[in-house]
Design a protein around this motif. Structure first.
Motif, PDB file in Angstrom:
ATOM      1  N   GLU A  18      51.206  18.423  42.503  1.00  0.00           N
ATOM      2  CA  GLU A  18      51.416  17.179  42.893  1.00  0.00           C
ATOM      3  C   GLU A  18      50.941  16.855  44.064  1.00  0.00           C
ATOM      4  N   LYS A  19      50.229  17.821  44.852  1.00  0.00           N
ATOM      5  CA  LYS A  19      49.521  17.271  45.996  1.00  0.00           C
ATOM      6  C   LYS A  19      48.023  17.092  45.800  1.00  0.00           C
ATOM      7  N   ILE A  20      47.330  16.551  46.745  1.00  0.00           N
ATOM      8  CA  ILE A  20      45.806  16.226  46.680  1.00  0.00           C
ATOM      9  C   ILE A  20      45.288  17.550  47.379  1.00  0.00           C
ATOM     10  N   VAL A  21      44.464  18.181  46.804  1.00  0.00           N
ATOM     11  CA  VAL A  21      43.816  19.448  47.301  1.00  0.00           C
ATOM     12  C   VAL A  21      42.462  19.070  47.528  1.00  0.00           C
ATOM     13  N   VAL A  22      41.999  19.204  48.824  1.00  0.00           N
ATOM     14  CA  VAL A  22      40.574  19.092  49.035  1.00  0.00           C
ATOM     15  C   VAL A  22      39.847  20.232  49.754  1.00  0.00           C
ATOM     16  N   LEU A  23      38.593  20.457  49.251  1.00  0.00           N
ATOM     17  CA  LEU A  23      37.791  21.695  49.863  1.00  0.00           C
ATOM     18  C   LEU A  23      36.468  21.019  50.327  1.00  0.00           C
ATOM     19  N   PRO A  24      36.321  21.305  51.693  1.00  0.00           N
ATOM     20  CA  PRO A  24      35.270  20.567  52.146  1.00  0.00           C
ATOM     21  C   PRO A  24      33.969  20.660  51.602  1.00  0.00           C
ATOM     22  N   ASP A  25      33.730  22.129  50.900  1.00  0.00           N
ATOM     23  CA  ASP A  25      32.267  22.002  50.325  1.00  0.00           C
ATOM     24  C   ASP A  25      32.513  22.596  48.926  1.00  0.00           C
ATOM     25  N   MET A  26      32.673  22.103  47.885  1.00  0.00           N
ATOM     26  CA  MET A  26      32.825  22.249  46.322  1.00  0.00           C
ATOM     27  C   MET A  26      31.973  23.600  46.071  1.00  0.00           C
ATOM     28  N   GLU A  27      30.912  23.878  46.917  1.00  0.00           N
ATOM     29  CA  GLU A  27      29.915  24.994  46.395  1.00  0.00           C
ATOM     30  C   GLU A  27      30.462  26.185  47.107  1.00  0.00           C
ATOM     31  N   ALA A  28      31.548  26.213  47.887  1.00  0.00           N
ATOM     32  CA  ALA A  28      31.998  27.386  48.427  1.00  0.00           C
ATOM     33  C   ALA A  28      32.596  28.227  47.303  1.00  0.00           C
ATOM     34  N   GLY A  29      31.764  29.353  46.656  1.00  0.00           N
ATOM     35  CA  GLY A  29      32.225  29.955  45.494  1.00  0.00           C
ATOM     36  C   GLY A  29      32.520  31.360  45.902  1.00  0.00           C
ATOM     37  N   CYS A  30      32.334  32.358  45.314  1.00  0.00           N
ATOM     38  CA  CYS A  30      32.806  33.948  45.562  1.00  0.00           C
ATOM     39  C   CYS A  30      32.017  34.710  44.607  1.00  0.00           C
ATOM     40  N   SER A  31      31.491  35.594  45.045  1.00  0.00           N
ATOM     41  CA  SER A  31      30.345  36.529  44.187  1.00  0.00           C
ATOM     42  C   SER A  31      31.140  37.169  43.246  1.00  0.00           C
ATOM     43  N   LEU A  32      32.434  37.514  43.624  1.00  0.00           N
ATOM     44  CA  LEU A  32      33.696  38.222  42.598  1.00  0.00           C
ATOM     45  C   LEU A  32      33.698  37.193  41.532  1.00  0.00           C
ATOM     46  N   GLU A  33      34.007  35.835  41.585  1.00  0.00           N
ATOM     47  CA  GLU A  33      34.359  34.854  40.826  1.00  0.00           C
ATOM     48  C   GLU A  33      33.092  34.947  39.671  1.00  0.00           C
ATOM     49  N   ASP A  34      31.982  34.787  40.355  1.00  0.00           N
ATOM     50  CA  ASP A  34      30.863  34.501  39.665  1.00  0.00           C
ATOM     51  C   ASP A  34      30.298  35.911  38.565  1.00  0.00           C
ATOM     52  N   SER A  35      31.045  37.114  39.115  1.00  0.00           N
ATOM     53  CA  SER A  35      30.858  38.302  38.361  1.00  0.00           C
ATOM     54  C   SER A  35      31.488  38.368  36.960  1.00  0.00           C
ATOM     55  N   CYS A  36      32.652  37.574  36.856  1.00  0.00           N
ATOM     56  CA  CYS A  36      33.572  37.554  35.780  1.00  0.00           C
ATOM     57  C   CYS A  36      33.764  36.322  34.964  1.00  0.00           C
ATOM     58  N   PRO A  37      32.709  35.976  34.399  1.00  0.00           N
ATOM     59  CA  PRO A  37      32.641  34.879  33.325  1.00  0.00           C
ATOM     60  C   PRO A  37      33.815  34.999  32.295  1.00  0.00           C
ATOM     61  N   PRO A  38      34.739  33.931  31.939  1.00  0.00           N
ATOM     62  CA  PRO A  38      35.833  33.730  31.444  1.00  0.00           C
ATOM     63  C   PRO A  38      35.886  34.240  29.903  1.00  0.00           C
ATOM     64  N   GLU A  39      34.703  33.983  29.310  1.00  0.00           N
ATOM     65  CA  GLU A  39      34.447  34.252  27.835  1.00  0.00           C
ATOM     66  C   GLU A  39      34.425  35.959  27.862  1.00  0.00           C
ATOM     67  N   LYS A  40      33.447  36.426  28.835  1.00  0.00           N
ATOM     68  CA  LYS A  40      33.372  37.895  28.644  1.00  0.00           C
ATOM     69  C   LYS A  40      34.567  38.537  29.128  1.00  0.00           C
ATOM     70  N   PHE A  41      35.303  38.139  29.872  1.00  0.00           N
ATOM     71  CA  PHE A  41      36.646  38.779  30.333  1.00  0.00           C
ATOM     72  C   PHE A  41      37.663  38.892  29.237  1.00  0.00           C
ATOM     73  N   ALA A  42      37.496  37.473  28.366  1.00  0.00           N
ATOM     74  CA  ALA A  42      38.384  37.198  27.109  1.00  0.00           C
ATOM     75  C   ALA A  42      38.138  38.407  26.167  1.00  0.00           C
ATOM     76  N   ALA A  43      36.764  38.507  25.991  1.00  0.00           N
ATOM     77  CA  ALA A  43      36.203  39.701  24.699  1.00  0.00           C
ATOM     78  C   ALA A  43      36.401  40.757  25.373  1.00  0.00           C
ATOM     79  N   PHE A  44      36.466  41.254  26.823  1.00  0.00           N
ATOM     80  CA  PHE A  44      36.944  42.585  27.206  1.00  0.00           C
ATOM     81  C   PHE A  44      38.478  42.833  27.080  1.00  0.00           C
ATOM     82  N   ARG A  45      39.159  41.631  27.325  1.00  0.00           N
ATOM     83  CA  ARG A  45      40.532  42.061  27.057  1.00  0.00           C
ATOM     84  C   ARG A  45      40.888  42.240  25.767  1.00  0.00           C
ATOM     85  N   ALA A  46      40.190  41.743  24.727  1.00  0.00           N
ATOM     86  CA  ALA A  46      40.205  41.582  23.319  1.00  0.00           C
ATOM     87  C   ALA A  46      39.937  43.175  22.710  1.00  0.00           C
TER      88      ALA A  46
END
Ligand code: 13P
Ligand code: SF4
Length: 331
Positions: free
Chosen positions: A81-109
């Motif tokens: 219910e809150k408005i959440v703002v992030l000053p720069d939307m490009e502020a990602g993370c190399s760990l997040e980038d290393s784990c695309p959801p489709e590949k993670f889903a296939a690995f889990r399967a």
């Protein structure tokens, strides 16, 4: 338009941020890896678990998150219910980038009997595909509540997973992601630094590779490193994590000396997180003024991701051995 161009000439950024935070009923949350001026302005500075708890509990209307995207998304998942703002939307993370959801889903399967114990440094989609989320400060407590015969996939940080695996003598299937910041510390340079400061202990984050962890006197989350900095009996500490954390140490402990562990080039500039560094005072001002960039998450996805985060919050608070959470099973 660049962010500097969005700020009228002569704007007193601190005054304006202070005015806007009141006008918007906003809370400013900051991670320890943020620039000192952002840490100093924040209502609360903390590690990933503490920031998640604050986001879940706040009665503010707006959360301005000085951190990276997965942290701001966590805040939105827990406080929709809150408005959440992030000053720069490009502020990602190399760990997040290393784990695309489709590949993670296939690995889990491919491993249906395993549960997915997943580091919070991942996308909302990967959280939705996971059973339990952990942070570096909650991972040990949570792992100890999972029955030893329950097979586990741990992702996306193979160093945090490997450290837990060694510490608890427990095999886990590790996703091969790394944090580019902690990966950049050099064992050779660390040994040179230790020789220059005999007796100075080393405190390291578990995202560091084993070659660095092996030389550490203390391994733990950013908050636990801060506690160690306060409590160790000496006067000089070598710190193997993102160097902006030393701002809090220097403020709280002016009589102690803190030295950042070096990267391969012998200084620690390569250990500044390039994603965390994207947030600036200008961008925080613009985010509070425009209430953009804003985190939005589709409701079905949010609820799935919330289930694994809620398990984390519940299990992180349980005292190990006394919890009544029962076994967590695959699926
Ligand atoms: P903690 O603050 O939870 O130790 O996490 C560190 C980190 O990698 C943030 O990106
Ligand atoms: Fe991601 Fe590493 Fe930066 Fe943390 S320090 S946000 S794990 S890249």
């Amino acid at each position: 338009m660049s962010d500097a161009a969005k700020v009228p000439a002569g704007t007193d950024l601190i005054d304006e941020i202070n005015r806007l935070r009141k006008e918007r009923n906003a809370v400013i949350l900051a991670h320890y890896y943020q620039k000192p001026e952002l840490q100093d302005l924040a209502d609360f500075v903390g590690d990933s678990l503490e920031l998640s708890r604050k986001a879940a509990e706040t009665d503010a209307d707006v959360i301005a998150f000085c951190g990276v995207k997965f942290m701001a998304e966590t805040a939105k998942i827990l406080s929709p219910e809150k408005i959440v703002v992030l000053p720069d939307m490009e502020a990602g993370c190399s760990l997040e980038d290393s784990c695309p959801p489709e590949k993670f889903a296939a690995f889990r399967a491919r491993h249906p009997d395993h549960i997915a114990l997943t580091y919070i440094n991942c996308s909302t989609e990967v959280k939705a595909l996971s059973d339990i989320i952990v942070t570096s400060s909650s991972a040990e407590t949570i792992l100890q509540q999972i029955p030893r015969d329950q097979p586990i996939i741990f992702g996306p940080d193979r160093h945090l997973g490997g450290w837990l695996s060694r510490k608890f003598d427990r095999e886990m299937l590790l996703w091969p992601g790394v944090c580019i910041v902690h990966e950049a510390f050099s064992e050779t340079e660390l040994l040179k630094l230790k020789a220059q400061h005999p007796g100075a202990p080393v405190a390291a984050h578990p995202e560091c590779p084993p070659a660095i962890i092996d030389h550490a006197d203390h391994v733990g989350s950013t908050s636990s490193i801060l506690n160690f900095a306060r409590d160790f009996p000496g006067d000089t500490l070598i710190v193997a994590t993102e160097p902006h954390i030393m701002h809090q140490m220097e403020k709280a402990l002016p009589n102690k000396t803190f030295i950042g562990a070096p990267g391969a080039d012998g200084n620690c500039n390569c250990n500044i997180c390039p994603y965390m560094a994207l947030n600036t005072l200008e961008k925080l001002y613009v985010a509070l003024r425009d209430l953009e960039p804003r985190i939005e998450i589709e409701e079905g996805l949010r609820l799935k991701a919330k289930a694994s985060l809620d398990r984390m919050l519940e299990m992180a608070s349980a005292s190990v051995g006394k919890g009544d959470l029962g076994p967590v099973s695959a699926g």
